[in-house]
Design an enzyme around this catalytic site. Structure first.
Site, PDB file in Angstrom:
ATOM      1  CG  HIS A   1      -2.058   6.130  -0.814  1.00 36.76           C
ATOM      2  ND1 HIS A   1      -1.329   5.687  -1.889  1.00 36.76           N
ATOM      3  CD2 HIS A   1      -1.659   5.360   0.233  1.00 36.76           C
ATOM      4  CE1 HIS A   1      -0.532   4.701  -1.513  1.00 36.76           C
ATOM      5  NE2 HIS A   1      -0.724   4.486  -0.227  1.00 36.76           N
TER       6      HIS A   1
ATOM      7  CG  HIS B   8      -4.061   1.354  -0.026  1.00 36.77           C
ATOM      8  ND1 HIS B   8      -4.257   2.218   1.028  1.00 36.77           N
ATOM      9  CD2 HIS B   8      -2.745   1.028   0.001  1.00 36.77           C
ATOM     10  CE1 HIS B   8      -3.113   2.425   1.654  1.00 36.77           C
ATOM     11  NE2 HIS B   8      -2.173   1.705   1.048  1.00 36.77           N
TER      12      HIS B   8
ATOM     13  CB  ILE C 150       2.324   0.525  15.620  1.00 33.13           C
ATOM     14  CG1 ILE C 150       3.239   0.906  16.789  1.00 33.13           C
ATOM     15  CG2 ILE C 150       1.331   1.649  15.316  1.00 33.13           C
ATOM     16  CD1 ILE C 150       4.188   2.029  16.495  1.00 33.13           C
ATOM     17  CG  HIS C 151       1.165  -0.422  10.676  1.00 36.50           C
ATOM     18  ND1 HIS C 151       2.232   0.312  11.125  1.00 36.50           N
ATOM     19  CD2 HIS C 151       0.601   0.310   9.680  1.00 36.50           C
ATOM     20  CE1 HIS C 151       2.318   1.429  10.435  1.00 36.50           C
ATOM     21  NE2 HIS C 151       1.351   1.458   9.543  1.00 36.50           N
TER      22      HIS C 151
ATOM     23  CG  ASP D  12       4.220   0.970   4.791  1.00 36.79           C
ATOM     24  OD1 ASP D  12       4.589   1.489   3.721  1.00 36.79           O
ATOM     25  OD2 ASP D  12       3.080   1.148   5.282  1.00 36.79           O
TER      26      ASP D  12
ATOM     27  CG  LEU E 205      -1.436   3.913  12.226  1.00 38.28           C
ATOM     28  CD1 LEU E 205      -1.547   2.411  12.443  1.00 38.28           C
ATOM     29  CD2 LEU E 205      -0.249   4.476  12.984  1.00 38.28           C
ATOM     30  CB  SER E 206       1.089   8.007   7.315  1.00 37.36           C
ATOM     31  OG  SER E 206       1.744   8.294   6.102  1.00 37.36           O
ATOM     32  N   GLY E 207       2.492   4.620   7.178  1.00 37.42           N
ATOM     33  CA  GLY E 207       3.781   3.957   7.159  1.00 37.42           C
ATOM     34  C   GLY E 207       4.323   3.794   8.562  1.00 37.42           C
TER      35      GLY E 207
END
Length: 414
Positions: free
Chosen positions: A165, A221, A281-282, A304, A338-340
């Site tokens: 973000h 977050h 992955i996440h 996500d 990581l981003s989604g």
């Protein structure tokens, strides 16, 4: 139409040769549908003396409730956090494409953005939810997954755990709470869920007010400790955004938000649900198993997914950030943040089953029943109970989607 003594003239469809997911187990029985809803065959036979006008041979496939994705940022080149000239068209494209992955309802998710983005996107999205969650039970747009309201992820989150973000648009509750939300979002009319950090000053008032309005409050977050997270739940919060990601790691003296999975301070009549991005992955498979075994009935699968879902590797956007796809990983460009994800919901269901060792029934319910329970819409979504909407996904034993139905009408077939 053949002669039929049923009290309604609407045609009746009978799905035969199938295993249906009902009461937490797969059962070999037929499924009956009329006017977009699931029928009780006993009442049909004995009270109405009715029978099927058409039959669908499912060839031994599984019938499960349509999947519900409560955290999806976009896909197929569409970014929900971009105020384009045709927001509705972008949402409709995604709503069409995700049908092939078994998703029949979803929450378009907006990441932290400047106020003008929320104002434009929020006011141009077709309102589905306001203060009454059962407005979702109205008919779907023809041939599209239902947009069940928006999920606003940010900007009221922790700087330390901002993840992908953009820092410059993060906000706190400086004006005391709800005024900050209205100034930022413009309206809450189409909002189904808000992700916020409960440690922010004045967040208690916001959590209570949102919950009273019927909006799901999610914790994420965040650097909240366990007591702060428990207080938020006691004030009305009911979800955790992508468990383990963008929060304090589990510690035996203070497990933080993760500790809500086994907390004894959660009111007995309440369930805390938690989102899991089961894309391999996440979240490590061992961590996924720990969460599931600690609190199996609270696990909600989310994708996500970002703009790049369904597209080749390269550079794409997520709100105000540039995202780079490398293999199956989505990173903020130039970093390893990581981003989604680029995972689809059926991929997540398959990976969750394989990684957790859970049953097929548990894997399917994590993508259907549990998100419906979270949103309070099980009267019409997330189950195959009599009277529920006939939003269906037909799957083989390997959990590959073979067909998707909305309101009893086929909208996609492999």
């Amino acid at each position: 139409m053949p002669t039929n003594k049923s009290v309604s003239k609407a045609p009746i469809t009978q799905f035969v040769n199938c295993r249906i997911l009902r009461d937490h187990k797969l059962q070999r029985e037929d499924l009956w549908v009329r006017e977009g809803r699931i029928l009780d065959p006993e009442k049909l036979f004995f009270d109405e003396e009715g029978y099927a006008d058409q039959r669908v041979d499912c060839e031994g496939l599984i019938i499960a409730p349509g999947f519900i994705d409560v955290q999806i940022n976009g896909g197929y080149g569409i970014d929900f956090s971009q105020a384009t000239s045709n927001v509705r068209g972008g949402v409709a494209l995604v709503a069409k494409k995700i049908l092939e992955h078994g998703v029949t309802s979803f929450l378009p998710t907006l990441v932290t953005s400047p106020p003008n983005i929320y104002h434009k996107v929020g006011t141009t999205s077709t309102p589905v939810l306001s203060t009454c969650p059962f407005q979702i039970c109205k008919p779907h747009p023809p041939g599209l997954a239902l947009q069940a309201g928006c999920h606003l992820e940010g900007p009221f989150i922790s700087l330390e755990k901002k993840g992908a973000h953009p820092e410059q648009y993060l906000r706190s509750f400086q004006s005391g709470g709800m005024l900050d939300l209205i100034e930022t979002y413009g309206t809450l009319d189409n909002v189904a869920m808000v992700t916020l950090a409960p440690e922010l000053p004045n967040s208690e008032k916001v959590v209570r007010e949102l919950a009273q309005r019927g909006i799901t409050v999610s914790l994420g977050h965040s650097v909240a400790n366990l007591s702060q997270a428990e207080e938020a739940v006691q004030n009305g919060a009911s979800f955790i955004t992508h468990l383990f990601n963008a929060m304090l790691p589990f510690h035996h003296r203070d497990p933080g938000i993760v500790g809500l999975l086994t907390s004894d301070q959660v009111p007995q009549d309440r369930t805390v649900f938690y989102g899991m991005i089961a894309d391999g992955i996440h979240t490590n498979s061992a961590a996924l198993r720990i969460a599931h075994r600690a609190h199996p009935t609270g696990l909600v699968l989310v994708t996500d997914a970002i703009t790049a879902m369904g597209l080749p590797p390269g550079r794409h956007t997520l709100g105000q950030q540039v995202i780079e796809i490398q293999g199956l990983h989505a990173y903020v460009a130039g970093t390893k943040t990581l981003s989604g994800s680029i995972a689809t919901m059926d991929m997540c269901v398959r990976h969750f089953k394989q990684a957790s060792g859970c049953s097929v029934e548990q894997a399917l319910e994590a993508a259907s029943l549990h998100p419906a329970q979270l949103l309070g819409i099980t009267r019409c979504k997330g189950t195959l109970d009599y009277g529920a909407d006939a939003d269906l996904v037909l799957l083989d034993d390997a959990i590959n989607v073979r067909a998707t139905y909305i309101a009893g009408q086929e909208v996609w077939r492999k």
